[in-house]
Structure formats: C-alpha cells, structure tokens
Design a protein around this motif. Structure first.
Motif, PDB file in Angstrom:
ATOM      1  N   PHE A 133       8.784  43.387  51.650  1.00 21.21           N
ATOM      2  CA  PHE A 133       8.572  42.301  52.606  1.00 21.21           C
ATOM      3  C   PHE A 133       9.003  40.940  52.068  1.00 21.21           C
ATOM      4  N   ALA A 134       9.251  40.824  50.782  1.00 18.46           N
ATOM      5  CA  ALA A 134       9.641  39.528  50.217  1.00 18.46           C
ATOM      6  C   ALA A 134      10.959  39.075  50.833  1.00 18.46           C
ATOM      7  N   GLY A 135      10.986  37.854  51.341  1.00 16.07           N
ATOM      8  CA  GLY A 135      12.202  37.353  51.971  1.00 16.07           C
ATOM      9  C   GLY A 135      12.057  35.896  52.371  1.00 16.07           C
ATOM     10  N   VAL A 136      13.173  35.291  52.705  1.00 15.34           N
ATOM     11  CA  VAL A 136      13.194  33.901  53.164  1.00 15.34           C
ATOM     12  C   VAL A 136      14.045  33.807  54.422  1.00 15.34           C
ATOM     13  N   VAL A 137      13.767  32.771  55.222  1.00 13.36           N
ATOM     14  CA  VAL A 137      14.566  32.485  56.414  1.00 13.36           C
ATOM     15  C   VAL A 137      15.394  31.246  56.139  1.00 13.36           C
ATOM     16  N   SER A 138      16.635  31.268  56.576  1.00 11.42           N
ATOM     17  CA  SER A 138      17.522  30.120  56.408  1.00 11.42           C
ATOM     18  C   SER A 138      18.152  29.777  57.754  1.00 11.42           C
ATOM     19  N   CYS A 139      17.983  28.539  58.193  1.00 12.34           N
ATOM     20  CA  CYS A 139      18.585  28.087  59.459  1.00 12.34           C
ATOM     21  C   CYS A 139      19.453  26.867  59.177  1.00 12.34           C
ATOM     22  N   ASP A 140      20.755  27.058  59.233  1.00  7.93           N
ATOM     23  CA  ASP A 140      21.713  25.970  59.006  1.00  7.93           C
ATOM     24  C   ASP A 140      22.957  26.236  59.842  1.00  7.93           C
ATOM     25  N   HIS A 141      23.584  25.161  60.285  1.00  6.38           N
ATOM     26  CA  HIS A 141      24.901  25.318  60.906  1.00  6.38           C
ATOM     27  C   HIS A 141      25.886  25.801  59.841  1.00  6.38           C
ATOM     28  N   GLU A 149      22.689  27.590  49.231  1.00  2.00           N
ATOM     29  CA  GLU A 149      21.736  28.149  50.194  1.00  2.00           C
ATOM     30  C   GLU A 149      22.145  29.555  50.630  1.00  2.00           C
ATOM     31  N   TRP A 150      23.436  29.772  50.825  1.00  2.02           N
ATOM     32  CA  TRP A 150      23.938  31.110  51.160  1.00  2.02           C
ATOM     33  C   TRP A 150      23.557  32.104  50.059  1.00  2.02           C
ATOM     34  N   ARG A 151      23.814  31.726  48.819  1.00  2.00           N
ATOM     35  CA  ARG A 151      23.522  32.619  47.693  1.00  2.00           C
ATOM     36  C   ARG A 151      22.019  32.837  47.536  1.00  2.00           C
ATOM     37  N   ARG A 152      21.215  31.799  47.733  1.00  2.00           N
ATOM     38  CA  ARG A 152      19.753  31.938  47.618  1.00  2.00           C
ATOM     39  C   ARG A 152      19.221  32.939  48.638  1.00  2.00           C
ATOM     40  N   THR A 153      19.711  32.850  49.862  1.00  2.00           N
ATOM     41  CA  THR A 153      19.248  33.739  50.926  1.00  2.00           C
ATOM     42  C   THR A 153      19.595  35.186  50.608  1.00  2.00           C
ATOM     43  N   PHE A 154      20.823  35.419  50.176  1.00  2.00           N
ATOM     44  CA  PHE A 154      21.232  36.781  49.815  1.00  2.00           C
ATOM     45  C   PHE A 154      20.498  37.269  48.564  1.00  2.00           C
ATOM     46  N   ASP A 155      20.289  36.361  47.616  1.00  2.00           N
ATOM     47  CA  ASP A 155      19.666  36.757  46.361  1.00  2.00           C
ATOM     48  C   ASP A 155      18.252  37.287  46.599  1.00  2.00           C
ATOM     49  N   ASN A 202      21.145  36.220  58.928  1.00  2.00           N
ATOM     50  CA  ASN A 202      21.653  37.356  59.691  1.00  2.00           C
ATOM     51  C   ASN A 202      22.484  38.287  58.820  1.00  2.00           C
ATOM     52  N   ALA A 203      23.383  37.705  58.045  1.00  2.00           N
ATOM     53  CA  ALA A 203      24.265  38.510  57.198  1.00  2.00           C
ATOM     54  C   ALA A 203      23.473  39.214  56.097  1.00  2.00           C
ATOM     55  N   SER A 204      22.470  38.532  55.532  1.00  2.00           N
ATOM     56  CA  SER A 204      21.686  39.144  54.463  1.00  2.00           C
ATOM     57  C   SER A 204      20.892  40.339  54.972  1.00  2.00           C
ATOM     58  N   LYS A 205      20.389  40.250  56.196  1.00  2.00           N
ATOM     59  CA  LYS A 205      19.623  41.357  56.763  1.00  2.00           C
ATOM     60  C   LYS A 205      20.534  42.499  57.228  1.00  2.00           C
ATOM     61  N   ALA A 206      21.749  42.175  57.683  1.00  2.00           N
ATOM     62  CA  ALA A 206      22.711  43.229  57.995  1.00  2.00           C
ATOM     63  C   ALA A 206      23.061  44.001  56.723  1.00  2.00           C
ATOM     64  N   ALA A 207      23.142  43.288  55.606  1.00  2.00           N
ATOM     65  CA  ALA A 207      23.402  43.943  54.324  1.00  2.00           C
ATOM     66  C   ALA A 207      22.240  44.854  53.932  1.00  2.00           C
ATOM     67  N   VAL A 208      21.014  44.476  54.270  1.00  2.00           N
ATOM     68  CA  VAL A 208      19.862  45.330  53.994  1.00  2.00           C
ATOM     69  C   VAL A 208      19.985  46.649  54.752  1.00  2.00           C
ATOM     70  N   LEU A 209      20.460  46.592  55.991  1.00  2.00           N
ATOM     71  CA  LEU A 209      20.663  47.824  56.771  1.00  2.00           C
ATOM     72  C   LEU A 209      21.681  48.734  56.105  1.00  2.00           C
ATOM     73  N   ALA A 210      22.806  48.178  55.691  1.00  2.00           N
ATOM     74  CA  ALA A 210      23.846  48.985  55.046  1.00  2.00           C
ATOM     75  C   ALA A 210      23.349  49.550  53.725  1.00  2.00           C
TER      76      ALA A 210
END
Length: 295
Positions: A133-141, A149-155, A202-210
């Motif tokens: 369940f550990a995770g973070v949300v990132s909202c940016d244009h 921030e991209w790397r932190r979210t994926f990390d 969105n991309a980090s969670k799609a990677a979790v599915l794969a």
C-alpha cells in the motif's frame, strides 16, 4: 557488451509451475466442517502478513481486515510518525491475541527492505502475505513536471513495490510454503484521470500492473501468487479539503454510483486474493471503483 556480440547472447528462461507440484495443487476444505465453518475457512487468513504503508488510510483498514479474518502475525512497514504510532496502538488494542509489529521502513531502500524480510524469516519463520500500500500521489502538468518529481513517484510507487515483492518472494521461497502478494495499482493505470493532470502517477501505476503480471508468471513455480487491486477514488485524507471540492464533484458526476468509495470497500478483494479462496487467481487485477472507469 559490444553490439556485435548480441547475436551470441543467451536469454535467461523462466520455469512454469507443474500441476503435480504440492504448492500448485487445489486445496480442498476439510469435509467434516459445518457450512458456517466452511464459509469461514474459505476466507481465513493465517500465518504472517507484511503490509507496506500499513498505517495509511487504506493500508490500516486492510490490516484490520486481515486480523479480523484470523491473521496471526502482522508486520507493518511504514514511515514512523505520531499517526503511525496511534494506529498501531489501536490495532493492538482491538486484536490483543495477534502479534503486531511496526518497522520504520523506506520501501525505496533495497537494503532496509531486504534486512526486514530476513528478520521476519528469523523472527516469525517466514512471510505468507504481502500487501504493498505504500505510495504517493503526484499531480502536475506534464510540461512543468520536474524530472525529480517523476523519478520520486516511480521510485516509491513502482520500484518500492518491486523491491518489497522481491525481498518477500525470496523469503517465501526459502520457507517453501509459497504465498500471496497483492500490489496496489489504481484506476489511474487503466485510463487518464480528469480533471487533474497526473501523468507520473498514472504511468507509475500502469507499471505496477505490468510488473504484477510478470512476477505472477515467474513466481508461480514457487507457489507464489501475484495479483493487484485497482482502487478508484477513495474517501481518504488525500481527497479531502475545500480545494478538492470541484474535483470531487466531477468524480462523483462521472461515477455510475454517484460517489467515491470507502476504504472498507477494498477489503473484500484483498481478503479474496490473500486467502485460499483466491488460490487459482494469479496475475489478475481487480478494479474497485463503483464503475468510474466505465466512461
């Protein structure tokens, strides 16, 4: 490796499970149970569970559900803070017969995660269930998003989930009992959110599915099932506040059920996937969103 050497390389090959292997066989319920006892046994959670982010709004509810269904030992991996201390104390008061331990773990730290997994093997004999369940949300244009921030979210969301799964899977293989790993993806892995821009999340969670599907294929030979759940918008502190009211209105208007979800509404899928009731479910993702992704 020089490019000219590519044609002579050997690819590693995965091994699939065998129908004759003990850990992959069906697990029928005892015949001498009453109907009520069979129903309870089907969804019983036993042994040891690790829950990352287990003191968050979603993780803590999942921890409670595991304990309600009979879990003997709960190991919570999360970042230390006043709120996490209070939630662990609450769980211990509600379930005095269970062993509940907290470890201050950064899921992005491979050494910490590996050490905690090995300590679980030595301390309680292994791990049967992992929930990430550990995770973070990132909202940016997207055009303004810093690379950091991209790397932190994926990390945290993707790499952290993988490091925990890898470490726990190695413990499960050593103990020889198999187990169940349940990753937390999101409806954000299935379609673009609206109105908020959140490409990194969105991309980090799609990677979790794969990742879930790949691990399910590789680890079935060890009796380890790997699945995921994809929650929709949930009524947690992340979705509270006057600044989010406009977004909440849009989310509700686009949901066939007309509302966001309660954290408790994730528990049925979690218990299914963690228990023997889900023994033949592997590499699956369960969307729990009230129909949000239908449109």
């Amino acid at each position: 490796m020089d490019r000219s050497e590519l044609t002579s390389r050997l690819l590693p090959e995965m091994t699939l499970g065998s129908a004759q292997a003990k850990l992959n066989k069906p697990l029928p319920l005892p015949a001498n149970l009453s109907p009520a006892e069979r129903a309870a046994a089907r969804f019983r959670i036993s042994g040891v569970a690790v829950v990352t982010g287990g003191t968050g709004d979603l993780g803590s509810v999942a921890c409670e559900a595991l304990l309600e269904h009979g879990l003997d030992t709960l190991l919570v991996w999360d970042l230390q803070g006043p709120a996490s201390t209070r939630k662990i104390e609450t769980l211990r008061s509600k379930f005095p017969s269970a062993r509940i331990e907290f470890s201050n773990i950064d899921v992005t730290d491979d050494a910490q995660v590996t050490k905690a997994s090995q300590e679980a093997l030595e301390m309680v004999g292994g791990i049967d269930v992992l929930l990430t369940f550990a995770g973070v949300v990132s909202c940016d244009h997207a055009k303004d998003m810093p690379a950091k921030e991209w790397r932190r979210t994926f990390d945290i969301n993707t790499t952290g989930s993988f490091l925990c799964a890898k470490a726990v899977a190695n413990v499960m293989v050593k103990s020889g009992n198999g187990g169940s790993i349940v990753h937390v993806a999101s409806i954000s892995a299935h379609r673009v959110n609206f109105p908020q821009p959140q490409v990194a999340y969105n991309a980090s969670k799609a990677a979790v599915l794969a990742m879930t599907k790949s691990l399910a294929a590789e680890w079935a030979v060890h009796g380890i099932r790997v699945n995921s759940i994809s929650p929709g918008y949930m009524d947690t502190i992340l979705n509270e506040g006057d600044g989010l009211q406009a977004a909440r209105t849009i989310w509700n208007e686009r949901n066939p059920n007309g509302r966001i979800g309660s954290p408790e509404e994730l528990c049925g899928a979690v218990i299914l996937l963690a228990s023997s009731a889900g023994r033949y479910i592997n590499g699956a993702d369960i969307i729990i969103d009230g129909g949000q992704t239908l449109f």
